[in-house]
Design a protein around this motif. Structure first.
Motif, mmCIF file in Angstrom:
data_model
loop_
_atom_site.group_PDB
_atom_site.id
_atom_site.type_symbol
_atom_site.label_atom_id
_atom_site.label_comp_id
_atom_site.label_asym_id
_atom_site.label_seq_id
_atom_site.Cartn_x
_atom_site.Cartn_y
_atom_site.Cartn_z
ATOM 1 N N GLU A 134 -6.748 -3.965 -5.138
ATOM 2 C CA GLU A 134 -5.389 -3.891 -4.584
ATOM 3 C C GLU A 134 -5.122 -2.525 -3.953
ATOM 4 O OE1 GLU A 134 -6.194 -4.958 -7.610
ATOM 5 O OE2 GLU A 134 -5.858 -7.102 -7.269
ATOM 6 N N GLU A 135 -5.615 -1.472 -4.567
ATOM 7 C CA GLU A 135 -5.419 -0.138 -3.998
ATOM 8 C C GLU A 135 -6.186 0.028 -2.692
ATOM 9 O OE1 GLU A 135 -4.625 2.720 -7.859
ATOM 10 O OE2 GLU A 135 -6.656 1.927 -7.551
ATOM 11 N N VAL A 136 -7.371 -0.563 -2.625
ATOM 12 C CA VAL A 136 -8.150 -0.480 -1.382
ATOM 13 C C VAL A 136 -7.469 -1.269 -0.270
ATOM 14 C CG1 VAL A 136 -10.319 -1.173 -0.284
ATOM 15 C CG2 VAL A 136 -10.348 -0.023 -2.511
ATOM 16 N N THR A 137 -7.020 -2.462 -0.557
ATOM 17 C CA THR A 137 -6.357 -3.256 0.484
ATOM 18 C C THR A 137 -5.033 -2.613 0.902
ATOM 19 O OG1 THR A 137 -5.422 -4.710 -1.218
ATOM 20 C CG2 THR A 137 -7.468 -5.418 -0.144
ATOM 21 N N ASP A 138 -4.345 -1.987 -0.027
ATOM 22 C CA ASP A 138 -3.112 -1.277 0.320
ATOM 23 C C ASP A 138 -3.416 -0.098 1.236
ATOM 24 O OD1 ASP A 138 -0.206 -0.843 -0.042
ATOM 25 O OD2 ASP A 138 -0.850 1.016 -1.016
ATOM 26 N N PHE A 139 -4.511 0.603 0.947
ATOM 27 C CA PHE A 139 -4.935 1.709 1.810
ATOM 28 C C PHE A 139 -5.224 1.203 3.217
ATOM 29 C CE2 PHE A 139 -8.537 3.891 3.767
ATOM 30 C CZ PHE A 139 -8.051 5.183 3.865
ATOM 31 N N LEU A 140 -5.926 0.088 3.321
ATOM 32 C CA LEU A 140 -6.253 -0.461 4.636
ATOM 33 C C LEU A 140 -4.984 -0.825 5.401
ATOM 34 C CD1 LEU A 140 -9.294 -2.767 3.771
ATOM 35 C CD2 LEU A 140 -9.350 -0.558 4.923
ATOM 36 N N ARG A 141 -4.060 -1.442 4.713
ATOM 37 C CA ARG A 141 -2.810 -1.822 5.371
ATOM 38 C C ARG A 141 -2.096 -0.604 5.936
ATOM 39 N NH1 ARG A 141 2.132 -1.813 3.539
ATOM 40 N NH2 ARG A 141 1.453 -1.490 1.392
ATOM 41 N N LYS A 142 -2.082 0.494 5.195
ATOM 42 C CA LYS A 142 -1.392 1.706 5.632
ATOM 43 C C LYS A 142 -2.146 2.425 6.750
ATOM 44 C CE LYS A 142 0.895 2.519 1.188
ATOM 45 N NZ LYS A 142 0.958 3.380 -0.024
ATOM 46 N N ARG A 143 -3.444 2.162 6.870
ATOM 47 C CA ARG A 143 -4.249 2.835 7.906
ATOM 48 C C ARG A 143 -4.429 1.965 9.147
ATOM 49 N NH1 ARG A 143 -3.233 6.034 4.608
ATOM 50 N NH2 ARG A 143 -4.424 7.874 3.965
ATOM 51 N N ARG A 144 -3.747 0.854 9.184
ATOM 52 C CA ARG A 144 -3.824 -0.014 10.361
ATOM 53 C C ARG A 144 -3.349 0.741 11.588
ATOM 54 N NH1 ARG A 144 -0.864 -5.953 10.682
ATOM 55 N NH2 ARG A 144 -1.928 -6.702 12.570
ATOM 56 N N GLY A 145 -4.157 0.732 12.626
ATOM 57 C CA GLY A 145 -3.816 1.445 13.844
ATOM 58 C C GLY A 145 -4.242 2.896 13.834
ATOM 59 N N ILE A 146 -4.711 3.382 12.688
ATOM 60 C CA ILE A 146 -5.178 4.766 12.569
ATOM 61 C C ILE A 146 -6.700 4.806 12.511
ATOM 62 C CG2 ILE A 146 -5.118 6.852 11.140
ATOM 63 C CD1 ILE A 146 -2.345 5.951 10.193
ATOM 64 N N LEU A 147 -7.272 3.965 11.643
ATOM 65 C CA LEU A 147 -8.721 3.836 11.564
ATOM 66 C C LEU A 147 -9.187 2.674 12.428
ATOM 67 C CD1 LEU A 147 -9.305 4.257 7.704
ATOM 68 C CD2 LEU A 147 -9.590 5.990 9.494
ATOM 69 N N ASP A 148 -10.435 2.789 12.904
ATOM 70 C CA ASP A 148 -11.017 1.707 13.706
ATOM 71 C C ASP A 148 -11.736 0.678 12.849
ATOM 72 O OD1 ASP A 148 -10.326 3.108 16.106
ATOM 73 O OD2 ASP A 148 -12.116 4.353 15.847
ATOM 74 N N GLY A 149 -12.370 1.165 11.781
ATOM 75 C CA GLY A 149 -13.243 0.267 11.052
ATOM 76 C C GLY A 149 -13.385 0.606 9.588
ATOM 77 N N ILE A 150 -14.130 -0.261 8.901
ATOM 78 C CA ILE A 150 -14.406 -0.111 7.482
ATOM 79 C C ILE A 150 -15.883 -0.415 7.249
ATOM 80 C CG2 ILE A 150 -13.522 -2.457 7.158
ATOM 81 C CD1 ILE A 150 -12.975 -1.820 4.257
ATOM 82 N N CYS A 151 -16.523 0.400 6.423
ATOM 83 C CA CYS A 151 -17.913 0.188 6.034
ATOM 84 C C CYS A 151 -17.949 -0.326 4.608
ATOM 85 C CB CYS A 151 -18.707 1.488 6.105
ATOM 86 S SG CYS A 151 -18.564 2.373 7.659
#
Length: 229
Positions: free
Chosen positions: A50-67
């Motif tokens: 849940e913390e990882v998915t929350d981080f991704l949601r907040k970084r939408r439009g800031i980061l390009d990708g995820i490894c």
């Protein structure tokens, strides 16, 4: 499941500003593995899914990708669930894998959950079990190689070059196996301080040895390169 998270990387995903998510557990036992604490489960993984998915949601439009890496991300289903969520948010997804789950790999690509695959080639087919510590995975690995060679997704193959485990002749065998793919990288062993077994000094390779391995593999994979030096 607990996960590790590197919140920013400019290196792990070619051409992308990304984050990296780590999972524990692997069905291989490569002695030179630089993430031993993830393989054997002794490392602390501080983040919940849940913390990882929350981080991704907040970084939408800031980061390009995820490894997505490990351990082995395809060992369970959680990392693919994260991939699906990341794709819904518009991220590109890179998957690091040892290639021992060809059906899961093909399914993830077919479902467009993955944009880039980095697959480890541990050694020549003849020495695979010796290097990876698992004598039942070669057919699965060969299936993953064959799948990626069909160009369903952008990919790279890569081999950690480790003294005492590899010989120059092994790279001729690898080259004959994988053929003239677009991206194949030799990565000379680097001591992370967290290797699985043995002495790091035993796995260190000289520049001369690395170049000899490269020259051998380039007979079959002309675009092969050394990465990390």
């Amino acid at each position: 499941m607990r996960l590790g998270l590197q919140k920013l990387t400019l290196l792990d995903f070619p051409g992308q500003v990304a984050c990296t998510v780590f999972c524990a557990g692997c069905n291989f036992c490569c002695p030179f593995c630089h993430n031993a604490s993830l393989v054997n489960g002794s490392g602390e993984l501080p983040f919940s899914v849940e913390e990882v998915t929350d981080f991704l949601r907040k970084r939408r439009g800031i980061l390009d990708g995820i490894c997505l890496t490990g351990g082995e991300p395809l060992l369970g289903d959680t990392m693919l669930e994260i991939a699906a969520y990341a794709k819904e948010l518009g991220f590109k997804v890179k998957l690091d894998t040892n290639g021992s789950f060809p059906e899961k790999l093909a399914s993830a690509v077919d479902k467009k959950l993955v944009d880039y695959v980095a697959m480890d080639i541990k050694s020549s087919p003849e020495k695979y079990a010796h290097v990876c510590g698992n004598d039942s995975v070669l057919d699965a690995v060969k299936a993953s190689v064959a799948f990626l060679q069909q160009q369903h997704v952008e990919f790279e193959f890569r081999t950690t070059v480790a003294a005492t485990l590899h010989e120059v002749a092994d790279f001729a065998a690898i080259g004959r196996w994988i053929g003239p793919v677009k991206r194949y990288f030799l990565q000379p062993f680097a001591d992370s301080g967290d290797i699985l077994s043995g002495n790091a000094a035993d796995y260190a390779v000289s520049d001369e040895f690395a170049q000899a391995c490269l020259a051998e593999v380039q007979k079959f994979v002309p675009q092969a390169q050394i990465r990390g030096r």
